[in-house]
Design a protein around this motif. Structure first.
Motif, PDB file in Angstrom:
ATOM      1  N   CYS A 105       0.835  -1.202   0.000  1.00 14.10           N
ATOM      2  CA  CYS A 105       0.000   0.000   0.000  1.00 14.10           C
ATOM      3  C   CYS A 105       0.877   1.262   0.000  1.00 14.10           C
ATOM      4  O   CYS A 105       2.081   1.197   0.262  1.00 14.10           O
ATOM      5  N   CYS A 108       2.964   1.915   3.232  1.00 12.46           N
ATOM      6  CA  CYS A 108       4.143   1.059   3.385  1.00 12.46           C
ATOM      7  C   CYS A 108       5.249   1.484   2.420  1.00 12.46           C
ATOM      8  O   CYS A 108       6.434   1.435   2.754  1.00 12.46           O
ATOM      9  N   ASN A 126       4.854  -4.710   5.571  1.00 14.40           N
ATOM     10  CA  ASN A 126       3.423  -4.846   5.269  1.00 14.40           C
ATOM     11  C   ASN A 126       2.627  -4.196   6.386  1.00 14.40           C
ATOM     12  O   ASN A 126       3.207  -3.768   7.388  1.00 14.40           O
ATOM     13  N   CYS A 127       1.328  -4.107   6.229  1.00 12.18           N
ATOM     14  CA  CYS A 127       0.493  -3.512   7.264  1.00 12.18           C
ATOM     15  C   CYS A 127      -0.904  -4.122   7.214  1.00 12.18           C
ATOM     16  O   CYS A 127      -1.150  -5.071   6.470  1.00 12.18           O
ATOM     17  N   CYS A 130      -2.259  -4.203   3.600  1.00 12.78           N
ATOM     18  CA  CYS A 130      -1.528  -4.798   2.480  1.00 12.78           C
ATOM     19  C   CYS A 130      -0.662  -5.952   2.945  1.00 12.78           C
ATOM     20  O   CYS A 130      -0.458  -6.137   4.141  1.00 12.78           O
TER      21      CYS A 130
HETATM   22 ZN    ZN Z   1       0.718  -1.384   3.875  1.00 15.72          ZN
END
Ligand code: ZN
Ligand code: ZN
Ligand code: FE
Length: 749
Positions: A105, A108, A126-127, A130
């Protein structure tokens, strides 16, 4: 204390929905709680601004969420609450929804390019919005312990992010940083290097072929501007002509193609599929010989982003496998199987739990159309249309080529990822594994087993084995029609449609092979309203590989055997004709796909096809160079009173053009337009006569964007149903089979 009970249904777990609700609660001064349960997300809310809170729930959901419904009722709190809390999940089977893998995303990306050393250049950032999901999943519920991230202990910084509802990484199960997460390295026969990206980039620039471990499997990678490297990759992989997919940043894609707004949206979607784009500037022709389009994707993992940023040119990213086998996912497997193909490996130590190919899309008739459905789309479910609410659990096993499995449960259809061609032993193993895997993951206990009518398909045999003998067999082209109906939300009682099904081969209800069909029907049944005149398939399977065999069969059947003698002089015609006359290895078929092959052979497609659909793709590419007004010179197909399209007039006209030196591009367009006109006219008439409510287009030939566009144009005043989310090819077949079997079961009740 009084308030509201709010039930949110849809894809709302594992997508950051609870922290989103928590943040809304802060904004609107709401007290209460939010939690996951087996039905989705449940909220108890109290405050003065609950109306605005509910409105925001519907309209501001996080990017990966899909809200199917929000139900609000009165709620009396057992005790007053002072704050808003994220409460523990309740009920067995909570958190059973799994979301597809999602491309990196924007937040990120900022971190990857930022200053904080924990994430700067970190290839596994990542988060909540995403990163890897289905590809790292080993079991349910979806939490870190059940993923391939289980072995990585979160550092205190990551743990703090994970547990802070205000953080981007709240409850992001694969959260990681350079201090605690997976590690990247480069290796080759000489040894291992930690400065992985720099070494890989130097090698790629020098023309090397690398294996790059991605999200759902290994890719074979080389510089897409280096013709020689591409040629070496092709010869090592024994893949002479099949188009290779490319990865590039926006600047590369926009250098070599001019994507439309819709194409850009498809590229940038969280699924990040390969999108077929028309070439606008030259790259080596051997990327996709003879084609006018190239398949492009954006970098979709942080590893891809740092690699592309450093190499600064487009890269070939084709699946890392031995020809015909499934994509390699394991490090040791890669070292063994890919050793002869690559000069080095960009490796990491996060395991891939399940193999998912890149998905492939194109824009046609101004709508996105999926050609191969895998990474980024699976395991998202499709809601079944109205009337299917009481459907029992169903499993359908699809076709033989481009196989995929479909599961129905709770009014939703889950179409598995693309599994491949079941002739290949390892793909067959994958198919059996995938069946068990999906059944276990989604706690599926089917009452109904569906498969193709063809008893020789391995998928049909599998259905018989698993059902204990009782299976629901579905005619191939009826299943194509139903797949198109389901994804268009066509109700169970929606009435009949005219289905133009232009396809390769499928067993018909009369025991012959079908494939160029106008069907009139719905989920419950169909009649064969019209079809192409059938012709033999000389040599059986060989006729699928070698287009000249179909040209011979077509010309002979049209009474133009002397033209075949002249055009195909170098082939063993007497032998073929004898076999056809005796009916040896020469079943007859009304296949539209084989008609395309025959026409490609007339226009000069030589030899055998090295991959399925090659001759038809060649023919489509040829037509794009013709003037559009050639459509007016469409070749004639005569619809006889018995519902058979006689193809003799087509061949007579085409031979006249051929002998007078008409441009092959123009001839190809006249052929496309003739076929379209032949089917569109009676289909439209069925709707205008009120015998059908719409026209549905399905079958593998509709991957041909020109054919699809022309067909839609030929049906301007009737409602037309197209495939968008499910492949028109056999990859979508299981969905149609499942719906037809479900409809039959509902009818019996
Ligand atoms: Zn992310
Ligand atoms: Zn960390
Ligand atoms: Fe088919």
């Amino acid at each position: 204390m009084h308030g509201l009970r709010i039930r949110v249904r849809g894809q709302v777990q594992g997508v950051g929905f609870r922290p989103f609700v928590w943040q809304l609660a802060q904004r609107f001064n709401i007290t209460g709680e939010v939690l996951n349960d087996p039905e989705g997300v449940l909220i108890h809310a109290s405050g003065d601004q609950t109306d605005a809170f509910v409105k925001a729930l519907r309209h501001e959901a996080p990017p990966l969420a899909r809200v199917d419904g929000v139900e609000v009722s009165e709620y009396a709190f057992p005790a007053p609450s002072q704050a808003f809390e994220i409460a523990a999940s309740r009920g067995a089977g909570a958190e059973t929804r799994v979301t597809p893998d999602a491309a990196t995303c924007p937040d990120c990306l900022v971190d990857i390019k930022g200053k904080n050393p924990r994430r700067r250049g970190y290839a596994f950032t990542n988060c909540t919005h995403c990163g890897p999901r289905f590809t790292i999943l080993k079991g349910l519920p979806y939490d870190r312990a059940q993923t391939t991230m289980a072995g990585f202990q979160m550092c205190p910084d990551c743990a703090a992010e994970y547990s802070d509802p205000n953080d981007l990484r709240f409850h992001a199960q694969p959260v990681a940083c350079a201090n605690c997460g997976p590690r990247l390295w480069f290796e080759d026969a000489e040894g291992t290097e930690d400065d992985a990206i720099a070494v890989a980039v130097a090698r790629l620039r020098a023309g090397a072929i690398l294996a790059v471990k991605g999200l759902g499997g290994f890719h074979l990678c080389c510089d897409a501007t280096n013709e020689d490297a591409i040629a070496r990759l092709r010869s090592r992989k024994h893949r002479p002509t099949k188009p290779l997919a490319l990865m590039g940043r926006w600047q590369e894609i926009e250098t070599y193609a001019t994507p439309s707004d819709q194409e850009c949206a498809a590229l940038a979607s969280s699924a990040a599929p390969v999108v077929l784009l028309a070439k606008s500037a030259p790259l080596p022709d051997n990327l996709a010989p003879g084609q006018t389009k190239l398949g492009w994707m954006l970098p979709y993992t942080p590893l891809h982003h740092v690699l592309l940023e450093a190499v600064g040119r487009p890269l070939v990213m084709t699946s890392g496998n031995l020809s015909g086998e499934p994509q390699v996912i394991d490090n040791d497997e890669a070292r063994q199987k890919l050793a002869a193909l690559v000069d080095g490996y960009l490796m990491h130590d996060r395991d891939i739990a399940r193999r998912l190919d890149d998905s492939v899309m194109q824009l046609a008739a101004e709508t996105p159309m999926i050609l191969r459905r895998a990474r980024g789309f699976v395991p998202e479910t499709l809601p079944l249309p109205k009337g299917f609410e009481e459907t029992p659990q169903v499993v359908a096993f699809g076709a033989h080529l481009k196989s995929a499995i479909c599961l129905i449960k709770n009014g939703q259809a889950l179409l598995s990822h693309h599994l491949g061609d079941l002739d290949e032993a390892l793909t067959w193993e994958e198919f059996v594994k995938a069946d068990a895997d999906y059944a276990q993951l989604f706690d599926h206990q089917p009452e109904v087993f569906a498969c193709d009518l063809h008893p020789g398909y391995r998928s049909s045999q599998h259905a018989v084995d698993h059902a204990g003998g009782v299976v629901f067999e579905v005619q191939h082209h009826h299943a194509h029609l139903a797949a198109c109906l389901v994804e268009n939300g066509w109700p169970l009682a929606g009435g009949p449609v005219a289905g133009i099904i232009l396809d390769g081969l499928g067993l018909g209800s009369d025991g012959t092979i079908w494939g160029g069909e106008l069907l009139l029907g719905d989920y419950a049944g169909f009649t064969r309203a019209a079809h192409l005149k059938s012709a033999p398939l000389p040599g059986g399977d060989a006729a699928n590989r070698e287009p000249w065999r179909n040209l011979l069969a077509q010309l002979d059947r049209a009474g133009l055997g002397d033209a075949a003698d002249r055009l195909l002089a170098k082939h063993p015609l007497p032998l073929m004709r004898q076999a056809v006359a005796k009916g040896v290895n020469a079943q007859v078929s009304s296949s539209a796909g084989r008609l395309f092959d025959a026409f490609a052979a007339l226009l000069g497609f030589e030899g055998g096809q090295s991959h399925e659909g090659e001759a038809a793709m060649w023919l489509e590419a040829l037509a794009t160079r013709a003037a559009r007004d050639e459509v007016a010179n469409a070749y004639p197909f005569t619809l006889q009173s018995d519902g058979v399209f006689d193809t003799a007039p087509l061949w007579q006209a085409a031979l006249r053009d051929f002998d007078s030196g008409v441009d092959p591009g123009a001839m190809s367009l006249r052929f496309h337009a003739g076929l379209v006109g032949a089917f569109a006219a009676p289909a439209r008439a069925l709707v205008l006569d009120d015998k059908a409510k719409a026209v549905a287009l399905s079958g593998g030939c509709f991957q041909n964007a020109l054919l699809l566009n022309l067909t839609v144009e030929a049906l301007p005043d009737v409602s037309v149903l197209l495939h968008t989310q499910v492949p028109a090819n056999d990859g979508g077949l299981a969905l149609g089979q499942a719906a037809i079997a479900a409809a039959a079961r509902l009818h019996d009740r």
